[in-house]
Enzyme design. Structure first.
Site, PDB file in Angstrom:
ATOM      1  N   ALA A  65       0.867  -1.179   0.000  1.00  0.00           N
ATOM      2  CA  ALA A  65       0.000   0.000   0.000  1.00  0.00           C
ATOM      3  C   ALA A  65       0.902   1.226   0.000  1.00  0.00           C
ATOM      4  O   ALA A  65       2.038   1.170   0.480  1.00  0.00           O
ATOM      5  CB  ALA A  65      -0.863  -0.010   1.255  1.00  0.00           C
ATOM      6  N   GLY A 110       0.444  -5.131   0.493  1.00  0.00           N
ATOM      7  CA  GLY A 110      -0.695  -5.207  -0.423  1.00  0.00           C
ATOM      8  C   GLY A 110      -0.321  -5.833  -1.766  1.00  0.00           C
ATOM      9  O   GLY A 110      -1.190  -6.365  -2.458  1.00  0.00           O
ATOM     10  N   GLU A 113      -0.536  -9.433  -1.199  1.00  0.00           N
ATOM     11  CA  GLU A 113      -1.967  -9.765  -1.120  1.00  0.00           C
ATOM     12  C   GLU A 113      -2.633  -9.743  -2.489  1.00  0.00           C
ATOM     13  O   GLU A 113      -3.518 -10.547  -2.765  1.00  0.00           O
ATOM     14  CB  GLU A 113      -2.661  -8.795  -0.145  1.00  0.00           C
ATOM     15  CG  GLU A 113      -2.195  -9.043   1.281  1.00  0.00           C
ATOM     16  CD  GLU A 113      -2.645  -7.964   2.234  1.00  0.00           C
ATOM     17  OE1 GLU A 113      -2.264  -6.790   2.023  1.00  0.00           O
ATOM     18  OE2 GLU A 113      -3.388  -8.272   3.169  1.00  0.00           O
ATOM     19  N   GLU A 133       4.010  -5.406   7.031  1.00  0.00           N
ATOM     20  CA  GLU A 133       3.108  -4.513   7.772  1.00  0.00           C
ATOM     21  C   GLU A 133       3.439  -4.441   9.253  1.00  0.00           C
ATOM     22  O   GLU A 133       3.351  -3.391   9.874  1.00  0.00           O
ATOM     23  CB  GLU A 133       1.642  -4.967   7.613  1.00  0.00           C
ATOM     24  CG  GLU A 133       1.064  -4.728   6.242  1.00  0.00           C
ATOM     25  CD  GLU A 133       1.277  -5.899   5.304  1.00  0.00           C
ATOM     26  OE1 GLU A 133       2.146  -6.754   5.574  1.00  0.00           O
ATOM     27  OE2 GLU A 133       0.557  -5.955   4.295  1.00  0.00           O
TER      28      GLU A 133
HETATM   29  N1  COA Z   1       4.556   3.260  -0.573  1.00  0.00           N
HETATM   30  C1  COA Z   1       4.976   4.438  -1.048  1.00  0.00           C
HETATM   31  N2  COA Z   1       6.183   4.632  -1.610  1.00  0.00           N
HETATM   32  C2  COA Z   1       6.971   3.559  -1.722  1.00  0.00           C
HETATM   33  C3  COA Z   1       6.599   2.280  -1.269  1.00  0.00           C
HETATM   34  C4  COA Z   1       5.328   2.142  -0.666  1.00  0.00           C
HETATM   35  N3  COA Z   1       4.851   0.979  -0.227  1.00  0.00           N
HETATM   36  N4  COA Z   1       7.608   1.412  -1.512  1.00  0.00           N
HETATM   37  C5  COA Z   1       8.562   2.115  -2.111  1.00  0.00           C
HETATM   38  N5  COA Z   1       8.196   3.410  -2.230  1.00  0.00           N
HETATM   39  C6  COA Z   1       8.940   4.523  -2.820  1.00  0.00           C
HETATM   40  C7  COA Z   1      10.093   4.976  -1.917  1.00  0.00           C
HETATM   41  O1  COA Z   1       9.621   5.823  -0.921  1.00  0.00           O
HETATM   42  C8  COA Z   1      10.968   5.665  -2.918  1.00  0.00           C
HETATM   43  O2  COA Z   1      10.418   6.918  -3.227  1.00  0.00           O
HETATM   44  P1  COA Z   1      11.362   8.233  -3.357  1.00  0.00           P
HETATM   45  O3  COA Z   1      12.293   7.899  -4.503  1.00  0.00           O
HETATM   46  O4  COA Z   1      10.396   9.324  -3.671  1.00  0.00           O
HETATM   47  O5  COA Z   1      12.056   8.336  -2.059  1.00  0.00           O
HETATM   48  C9  COA Z   1      10.814   4.801  -4.158  1.00  0.00           C
HETATM   49  O6  COA Z   1       9.596   4.099  -3.993  1.00  0.00           O
HETATM   50  C10 COA Z   1      11.946   3.791  -4.329  1.00  0.00           C
HETATM   51  O7  COA Z   1      12.033   3.024  -3.128  1.00  0.00           O
HETATM   52  P2  COA Z   1      13.411   2.806  -2.297  1.00  0.00           P
HETATM   53  O8  COA Z   1      13.060   2.473  -0.888  1.00  0.00           O
HETATM   54  O9  COA Z   1      14.308   3.971  -2.515  1.00  0.00           O
HETATM   55  O10 COA Z   1      14.019   1.550  -3.061  1.00  0.00           O
HETATM   56  P3  COA Z   1      14.921   0.386  -2.464  1.00  0.00           P
HETATM   57  O11 COA Z   1      15.345  -0.409  -3.638  1.00  0.00           O
HETATM   58  O12 COA Z   1      15.950   0.931  -1.560  1.00  0.00           O
HETATM   59  O13 COA Z   1      13.931  -0.500  -1.544  1.00  0.00           O
HETATM   60  C11 COA Z   1      11.873  -1.674  -1.023  1.00  0.00           C
HETATM   61  C12 COA Z   1      12.826  -1.160  -2.115  1.00  0.00           C
HETATM   62  C13 COA Z   1      10.633  -2.168  -1.736  1.00  0.00           C
HETATM   63  C14 COA Z   1      12.522  -2.797  -0.228  1.00  0.00           C
HETATM   64  C15 COA Z   1      11.509  -0.501  -0.062  1.00  0.00           C
HETATM   65  O14 COA Z   1      11.082   0.604  -0.849  1.00  0.00           O
HETATM   66  C16 COA Z   1      10.435  -0.843   0.923  1.00  0.00           C
HETATM   67  O15 COA Z   1      10.707  -1.482   1.930  1.00  0.00           O
HETATM   68  N6  COA Z   1       9.182  -0.374   0.681  1.00  0.00           N
HETATM   69  C17 COA Z   1       8.094  -0.476   1.588  1.00  0.00           C
HETATM   70  C18 COA Z   1       7.526  -1.862   1.649  1.00  0.00           C
HETATM   71  C19 COA Z   1       6.410  -1.963   2.679  1.00  0.00           C
HETATM   72  O16 COA Z   1       6.579  -1.803   3.857  1.00  0.00           O
HETATM   73  N7  COA Z   1       5.199  -2.263   2.174  1.00  0.00           N
HETATM   74  C20 COA Z   1       4.029  -2.495   2.980  1.00  0.00           C
HETATM   75  C21 COA Z   1       3.236  -1.260   3.117  1.00  0.00           C
HETATM   76  S1  COA Z   1       1.757  -1.570   4.080  1.00  0.00           S
END
Ligand code: COA
Length: 259
Positions: A65, A110, A113, A133
């Site tokens: 999400a 999500g 999911e 989450e």
């Molecule tokens: N919601 C909103 N933005 C998100 C996102 C999410 N779930 N997942 C990634 N992004 C955004 C980051 O904030 C970043 O944005 P920015 O460039 O404006 O800062 C961009 O996507 C790239 O992500 P980044 O974290 O820089 O890449 P990474 O390769 O270092 O890491 C992930 C990738 C997927 C491991 C990491 O982004 C992450 O842990 N995301 C969240 C996952 C999560 O907790 N999801 C459950 C949500 S309920």
């Protein structure tokens, strides 16, 4: 036209691409609304036989999400958003045609999911799966606590949901989360190949088979067996069944009309 989705059709197979690559294809409220609108369109399309869902870019299927929208989410909003998304994913899961997730990178929260609501999952070698989450102080809300244990077993689902740790593609394959792991460059073709195979089968049999198999996951398995029997009986009345049986016995390829 959609802002956060790309949708195209190749013959009778639909390819839906989640398209917010700058945000790792995170599911925003806008994306949720567009997905609901696209499902309306798909449900009306009688030509379609299989839907494939994937993510834009090389990094993410869907990284969860949109976390920015979590900032102001209170209990009331949390209930509303999860109810809405559960209903949306349930619609996807029970579409009359099969849905294949082609997981091309991170499938988190999500995104996991969404993949779980698809009927079959395949993934690229760089895919990673997780339910992070808990690290945000919440729990999955879009069906993850129900669908993940059914697919990978109670203990494994519990570990993923309680730790929030990711598993890689091979681990996902070992646990039954995905059916197949392929090199990234082969992912869409591999999903298309599977889709074409399913699309070549008699459409009504595919539709009822999906419904019956889905029913097996509900608590009341006696009702599932009864339904399976009725749906089998119903299919015995179709032209396609007549043709399928005849074609087998005559050692030829069947031609099916969905009648
Ligand atoms: N919601 C909103 N933005 C998100 C996102 C999410 N779930 N997942 C990634 N992004 C955004 C980051 O904030 C970043 O944005 P920015 O460039 O404006 O800062 C961009 O996507 C790239 O992500 P980044 O974290 O820089 O890449 P990474 O390769 O270092 O890491 C992930 C990738 C997927 C491991 C990491 O982004 C992450 O842990 N995301 C969240 C996952 C999560 O907790 N999801 C459950 C949500 S309920």
């Amino acid at each position: 036209m959609y802002e956060t989705l790309i949708y195209r059709k190749e013959d009778n197979i639909g390819l839906l691409t989640i398209n917010r690559p700058e945000k790792m294809n995170a599911i925003s409220a806008g994306l949720t609304a567009e997905l609901a609108q696209l499902l309306d369109e798909i449900e009306e399309d009688d030509e379609l036989r299989v839907l494939i869902v994937t993510g834009e870019g090389e990094k993410a299927f869907v990284a969860g999400a949109d976390i920015e929208e979590l900032v102001d989410r209170d209990a009331r909003m949390g209930r509303r958003v999860t109810q809405e998304r559960q209903a949306l994913f349930a619609r996807l899961e029970s579409l009359s045609i099969p849905v294949i997730a082609a997981v091309n990178g991170y499938a988190l929260g999500g995104g996991l999911e969404l993949a779980l609501a698809c009927n079959i999952r395949i993934c690229s070698e760089n895919a990673q799966f997780g339910a992070p989450e808990v690290k945000l102080g919440i729990i999955p809300g879009d069906g993850g606590t129900q669908r993940l244990p059914r697919l990978v077993g109670l203990g494994r689902a519990m570990e993923m949901i309680l730790t929030g740790d990711f598993i890689d593609a091979q681990e996902a394959h070992r646990t039954g989360l995905v059916n197949k792991v392929v090199p990234a460059e082969d992912l869409i073709e591999s999903a298309m190949e599977l889709a074409r195979t399913i699309a070549s089968r008699p459409p009504l049999a595919v539709m009822y088979a999906k419904e019956a198999v889905n029913r097996s996951q509900e608590g009341d398995s006696a009702a599932g067996f009864t339904l399976e029997s009725y749906l089998h009986a119903l299919l015995c009345t179709t032209e396609d069944k007549k043709e399928g049986v005849a074609a087998f016995l005559e050692k030829r390829k069947g031609t099916f009309k969905g009648e």
